[in-house]
Every structure is written in C-alpha cells, then in structure tokens.
Design a protein around this motif. Sequence first.
Motif, PDB file in Angstrom:
ATOM      1  N   TRP A   1       0.869  -1.180   0.000  1.00  0.00           N
ATOM      2  CA  TRP A   1       0.000   0.000   0.000  1.00  0.00           C
ATOM      3  C   TRP A   1       0.906   1.231   0.000  1.00  0.00           C
ATOM      4  CZ3 TRP A   1      -3.676   1.715   4.620  1.00  0.00           C
ATOM      5  CH2 TRP A   1      -4.301   2.932   4.283  1.00  0.00           C
ATOM      6  N   ASP A   2       0.798   2.031  -1.044  1.00  0.00           N
ATOM      7  CA  ASP A   2       1.508   3.307  -1.119  1.00  0.00           C
ATOM      8  C   ASP A   2       0.555   4.363  -0.563  1.00  0.00           C
ATOM      9  OD1 ASP A   2       2.910   5.576  -1.718  1.00  0.00           O
ATOM     10  OD2 ASP A   2       3.336   5.054  -3.800  1.00  0.00           O
ATOM     11  N   MET A   3       0.804   4.780   0.687  1.00  0.00           N
ATOM     12  CA  MET A   3      -0.175   5.574   1.429  1.00  0.00           C
ATOM     13  C   MET A   3      -0.265   7.034   0.987  1.00  0.00           C
ATOM     14  SD  MET A   3       0.170   4.214   5.340  1.00  0.00           S
ATOM     15  CE  MET A   3      -1.259   5.150   5.848  1.00  0.00           C
ATOM     16  N   CYS A   4       0.802   7.580   0.475  1.00  0.00           N
ATOM     17  CA  CYS A   4       0.816   8.976  -0.004  1.00  0.00           C
ATOM     18  C   CYS A   4       1.526   8.966  -1.352  1.00  0.00           C
ATOM     19  CB  CYS A   4       1.531   9.894   0.976  1.00  0.00           C
ATOM     20  SG  CYS A   4       0.833   9.895   2.644  1.00  0.00           S
ATOM     21  N   CYS A   5       0.841   8.449  -2.361  1.00  0.00           N
ATOM     22  CA  CYS A   5       1.523   8.080  -3.607  1.00  0.00           C
ATOM     23  C   CYS A   5       1.910   9.266  -4.476  1.00  0.00           C
ATOM     24  CB  CYS A   5       0.664   7.111  -4.410  1.00  0.00           C
ATOM     25  SG  CYS A   5      -0.867   7.817  -5.073  1.00  0.00           S
ATOM     26  N   GLY A   6       1.320  10.452  -4.254  1.00  0.00           N
ATOM     27  CA  GLY A   6       1.639  11.588  -5.112  1.00  0.00           C
ATOM     28  C   GLY A   6       1.355  11.264  -6.565  1.00  0.00           C
ATOM     29  N   ARG A   7       2.339  11.510  -7.436  1.00  0.00           N
ATOM     30  CA  ARG A   7       2.185  11.172  -8.863  1.00  0.00           C
ATOM     31  C   ARG A   7       2.620   9.737  -9.157  1.00  0.00           C
ATOM     32  NH1 ARG A   7       3.308  16.619  -8.728  1.00  0.00           N
ATOM     33  NH2 ARG A   7       1.825  17.884  -9.895  1.00  0.00           N
ATOM     34  N   GLY A   8       2.918   9.001  -8.103  1.00  0.00           N
ATOM     35  CA  GLY A   8       3.129   7.558  -8.250  1.00  0.00           C
ATOM     36  C   GLY A   8       4.512   7.118  -8.655  1.00  0.00           C
ATOM     37  N   GLY A   9       5.508   7.984  -8.587  1.00  0.00           N
ATOM     38  CA  GLY A   9       6.846   7.617  -9.051  1.00  0.00           C
ATOM     39  C   GLY A   9       7.401   6.362  -8.411  1.00  0.00           C
ATOM     40  N   LYS A  10       7.267   6.239  -7.096  1.00  0.00           N
ATOM     41  CA  LYS A  10       7.825   5.078  -6.395  1.00  0.00           C
ATOM     42  C   LYS A  10       6.996   3.822  -6.686  1.00  0.00           C
ATOM     43  CE  LYS A  10       9.863   7.948  -2.763  1.00  0.00           C
ATOM     44  NZ  LYS A  10       9.380   9.234  -3.314  1.00  0.00           N
ATOM     45  N   SER A  11       5.676   3.972  -6.739  1.00  0.00           N
ATOM     46  CA  SER A  11       4.823   2.824  -7.085  1.00  0.00           C
ATOM     47  C   SER A  11       5.124   2.319  -8.493  1.00  0.00           C
ATOM     48  CB  SER A  11       3.346   3.208  -6.979  1.00  0.00           C
ATOM     49  OG  SER A  11       2.899   3.191  -5.644  1.00  0.00           O
ATOM     50  N   LEU A  12       5.312   3.241  -9.414  1.00  0.00           N
ATOM     51  CA  LEU A  12       5.616   2.853 -10.799  1.00  0.00           C
ATOM     52  C   LEU A  12       6.924   2.070 -10.849  1.00  0.00           C
ATOM     53  CD1 LEU A  12       4.690   6.248 -12.492  1.00  0.00           C
ATOM     54  CD2 LEU A  12       3.432   4.111 -12.753  1.00  0.00           C
ATOM     55  N   GLY A  13       7.924   2.552 -10.102  1.00  0.00           N
ATOM     56  CA  GLY A  13       9.203   1.850 -10.080  1.00  0.00           C
ATOM     57  C   GLY A  13       9.092   0.455  -9.494  1.00  0.00           C
ATOM     58  N   LEU A  14       8.262   0.298  -8.452  1.00  0.00           N
ATOM     59  CA  LEU A  14       8.057  -1.020  -7.855  1.00  0.00           C
ATOM     60  C   LEU A  14       7.319  -1.949  -8.814  1.00  0.00           C
ATOM     61  CD1 LEU A  14       7.068   0.045  -4.218  1.00  0.00           C
ATOM     62  CD2 LEU A  14       9.197  -1.077  -4.921  1.00  0.00           C
ATOM     63  N   LEU A  15       6.299  -1.450  -9.471  1.00  0.00           N
ATOM     64  CA  LEU A  15       5.551  -2.265 -10.426  1.00  0.00           C
ATOM     65  C   LEU A  15       6.438  -2.731 -11.575  1.00  0.00           C
ATOM     66  CD1 LEU A  15       2.273  -0.152 -10.492  1.00  0.00           C
ATOM     67  CD2 LEU A  15       2.429  -2.547  -9.767  1.00  0.00           C
ATOM     68  N   GLU A  16       7.330  -1.846 -12.023  1.00  0.00           N
ATOM     69  CA  GLU A  16       8.265  -2.228 -13.088  1.00  0.00           C
ATOM     70  C   GLU A  16       9.164  -3.381 -12.662  1.00  0.00           C
ATOM     71  OE1 GLU A  16       8.660   2.215 -15.154  1.00  0.00           O
ATOM     72  OE2 GLU A  16      10.221   1.470 -13.813  1.00  0.00           O
ATOM     73  N   LYS A  17       9.380  -3.496 -11.338  1.00  0.00           N
ATOM     74  CA  LYS A  17      10.247  -4.557 -10.805  1.00  0.00           C
ATOM     75  C   LYS A  17       9.415  -5.724 -10.270  1.00  0.00           C
ATOM     76  CE  LYS A  17      13.885  -1.230  -9.724  1.00  0.00           C
ATOM     77  NZ  LYS A  17      13.273  -0.203 -10.601  1.00  0.00           N
ATOM     78  N   ASN A  18       8.168  -5.798 -10.734  1.00  0.00           N
ATOM     79  CA  ASN A  18       7.259  -6.914 -10.404  1.00  0.00           C
ATOM     80  C   ASN A  18       6.919  -7.008  -8.915  1.00  0.00           C
ATOM     81  OD1 ASN A  18       7.032  -7.967 -13.109  1.00  0.00           O
ATOM     82  ND2 ASN A  18       9.149  -8.673 -12.889  1.00  0.00           N
ATOM     83  N   ILE A  19       6.931  -5.860  -8.243  1.00  0.00           N
ATOM     84  CA  ILE A  19       6.444  -5.809  -6.858  1.00  0.00           C
ATOM     85  C   ILE A  19       4.966  -5.438  -6.924  1.00  0.00           C
ATOM     86  CG2 ILE A  19       6.721  -4.749  -4.589  1.00  0.00           C
ATOM     87  CD1 ILE A  19       9.179  -6.314  -5.537  1.00  0.00           C
ATOM     88  N   PRO A  20       4.077  -6.243  -6.339  1.00  0.00           N
ATOM     89  CA  PRO A  20       2.643  -5.984  -6.472  1.00  0.00           C
ATOM     90  C   PRO A  20       2.155  -4.803  -5.605  1.00  0.00           C
ATOM     91  CG  PRO A  20       2.990  -7.901  -5.088  1.00  0.00           C
ATOM     92  CD  PRO A  20       4.344  -7.490  -5.592  1.00  0.00           C
ATOM     93  N   VAL A  21       2.049  -3.638  -6.199  1.00  0.00           N
ATOM     94  CA  VAL A  21       1.432  -2.496  -5.513  1.00  0.00           C
ATOM     95  C   VAL A  21      -0.074  -2.648  -5.718  1.00  0.00           C
ATOM     96  CG1 VAL A  21       1.261   0.008  -5.364  1.00  0.00           C
ATOM     97  CG2 VAL A  21       3.451  -1.057  -5.959  1.00  0.00           C
ATOM     98  N   LEU A  22      -0.772  -2.975  -4.645  1.00  0.00           N
ATOM     99  CA  LEU A  22      -2.197  -3.280  -4.746  1.00  0.00           C
ATOM    100  C   LEU A  22      -3.079  -2.065  -4.492  1.00  0.00           C
ATOM    101  CD1 LEU A  22      -2.264  -6.703  -2.854  1.00  0.00           C
ATOM    102  CD2 LEU A  22      -1.950  -6.276  -5.308  1.00  0.00           C
ATOM    103  N   PHE A  23      -2.574  -1.126  -3.683  1.00  0.00           N
ATOM    104  CA  PHE A  23      -3.422  -0.028  -3.222  1.00  0.00           C
ATOM    105  C   PHE A  23      -2.570   1.237  -3.173  1.00  0.00           C
ATOM    106  CE2 PHE A  23      -6.220   1.579   0.511  1.00  0.00           C
ATOM    107  CZ  PHE A  23      -7.149   2.123  -0.371  1.00  0.00           C
TER     108      PHE A  23
END
Length: 443
Positions: A263-285
């Motif tokens: 869970w990315d609690m304060c995702c902003g424009r999502g930069g960190k979530s995008l990087g995790l998803l690119e590395k096959n880390i499941p960002v669910l929320f």
Amino acid sequence: MQNTRSLALEILLQKTNTVPFPLLLEKAYKKLKEHEHIKQEKAFLMALCYGVLRYQGIINALLIPYQKQKNSSFFETNLSLALFELFFLQKKQDHAILNEYVEILKKKEGQKKANVLNAILRAMLKDKETLEQQIQNLTQKIQTKIAPNQIPSKKNLRQLHNVADLAPIFTQELDPLFYQQIIEESFYTPKPSFRINTQKTKELPSFIQSLSTSIFFCEEQETIQLKDLEEQGCISRQGVSSALLTEELANFYHAQDLKNGVWDMCCGRGGKSLGLLEKNIPVLFATEPNAQRIQDFQNQLQRLSLKEPYIKQGLAQDIAINFPPSIEKNFSLLLLDSPCSTSGTIARNPEVKYRITQENLTQILQTQQELLETAWNILEENSFLCYCTCSLFQKEDKVQIQTFLKKHKNAQCLFEKYLIPSNLDPKLKGHDILFYAILQKTV
C-alpha cells in the motif's frame, strides 16, 4: 526583455507564499506573448528566478559596501535580479541591462528611487573585477570541505548560513553533519535522471551515465534525444534518490521473500509505485488527496503499460477508517512517503529555504505522527513499514522514528538511512537527499 524581467520580479516577490514555485512560473509563462523565441524567453525567466533564489546570499554579501539604507521589497528584489544578471549570467550588455532595471523601478517607485538604484549598479559595475573575485572567494568557501563526521563550528555555521541565505529554521533544525553538504549542493542544478522500465528494455544511447541497472543520468541538452524512449514507456524521468529508494525497497521485498502486496499511502504522482511495479512488486493499493496527481499517476501507468493498482483519492487517515471492502488489509509492506518540510530538496526547489517556518514544521510533525499511527494500526504482525521523507530536519527523521519506537514496543527498526546521490557520484550534486527507515511489526 523588460516584460520577462518584470515577471521574474513578480514571481520572486511571492517567494515566501505557499503557492508552489513551479505553479507561479507556469502562470507567468502564460503572460508571455507567443513568438519564435518563446522557449528561450521561458528559459531566461526560469534562469532569473532560480538564479536569484540560489545566489541571494552571495548577492547580499556583494551589496554590503554599496547599500546605505534599507529599501522596499520591490527595490531589493529588483536590485538582486539586476546583480544576478550582471554578475552571474555573463552577458556583455551591462549598461543596457542596468537601464532596464532602472526603468522597471522608476515606473513603480519614481525617479528618486530609480536614481538610487542607478548609482548602486554603476558603482558596482565600476568595481566588477574586484566583485567577481569576491564571488570566487565565497564560492570556494562554500565548497571547502569539512572533515567527514565533523560538526562545523558555530562560526562556520553562521558563515555558511549567510552565504546560502537560509531561513533561521535551517540553523536550528538541520542535522549539523549535513550542514556544509546541503549548503554546497544548494548552488547546483541537478542533472536530469531517469528510471529504466525493465519490462520494456531497449538499447539506450551511449551518452547516458549509468548509476545502476535501472538508473541513469545525462546532461540537460541530451534529454531531447531520449524523448522517443520516454514516449514508448521505456524510461521515466525521476530523481535519483527516489529511484534508489525504489530499488532498495524492491531488493528488500525479494530478500524477505514477501508474498502480499504494497500500500503506497501517499503516492503523489506515483513515481515510487511505478518503479516497484516495473520490478514486479505488487502495488495493490495507492492513496493520494490530490486529484490531479492521481490523474498524472494513471497517465503514467498507461504510458508504461503497467497494471493499475486500486487508487483512491483522500487522506490515508480517513481511508483507513472507511477501508474499501474489496481490498484485503494483509499488506506485506506499507510505503509512507510522508508529507515533510522538503528541506532535502533545496537545490531543486531553492524557494524552500524561505518558506519553512517553525509553525508549519509543527503542523507537519503532527501530520507525520498521525500517518505513522494510521499505518501501524493497519499493519499486520511481521509485516513492514517504510517511512521516508525528503527532509534533513532531525525532528522529521531520526527523532520521529525514535519517538515512535518508544511509544510502540512491538516496533523494531531494522535500519535507517540517508540516500545522498552525490556520495555515489559527485556529478549528482543537487539531487534530493532522502531519509528512510524500515520498521517491522513484531508479535
């Protein structure tokens, strides 16, 4: 160019306001008339604004023998702009530039004040060679290294504080071990850096300078050659420290053999979530109060061809109370990229040094504590919380974590770290400095 200089003056007079500086620039751009050299004019406007913000302390030092009395904010800011352009932009039309700033002041404050400005500028131009040497001496003082892990003396702190023109809160709150480094780096414009989408790997140009398998940087003029790769979703522009955190979190997730999502609690424009998803880390929320940032996040997900997490607009504290029934709460990792003073972004956002006050820092600390409590209440046993800020104020970083650990006996800090890009490569001076800590919720 007088209109551009007037716009720069208008923007700088708002430097202590709460409106983000890039937004002030965007509004100013709309006031410029379209013509074939509009890009150069916009670049000139940005150079004036950020130049004065970065070099105000040095400009103040140059002025000491020449200015006999305190003047209005309009006068002082106009004078700073003139001196930045005359002494830092290395243009040859000194007297034409001088006359433009005198005319701007004359329209606002009359002939008498214009004469004062004219006299100051002409006297300083007469001494230009001497003043340029003084600029070199001050720059050298900024760059003179203090031994690693040695806290600067009070005298050194005061000198550095004046040269960087920092608000008093920096002297009061900044970790002394970082003081000289943040002062030096505040004078650098960070080089463009990019994150590689490993799911769409393509051959990259030879001019890039790799920092890791998924992070590289280059010169500003070279970014135009990367436009196609960016549009194809192969790369994304991202600050080095944020990209590094993404890498380290991905490595941590795999090393711990975690199975549930993030869970990315304060995702902003999502930069960190995008990087995790690119590395096959499941960002669910992912949650974020700002609707425009969520839209930007969704646009990037589409460009990068990544699976979209469940994204909800709102404060994490409120969402935790009314949690979406379709989302399970058994997250392996909660990422709390907390609101902060942004003191670690001073090179990229030099106006920060004027905007942070004790009053808004107190409010920020309270918000951070609320978010930490929200995250901890959601987190299941043996799961992990990553708390991060782009601040170097100890109250927001180490002290915040220490306070939290004293309150929660079932919290264990596995490690904490400052991500300092320039320590990895000196060419990366000016990139944000970021703090993060990983806590585990024990039984």
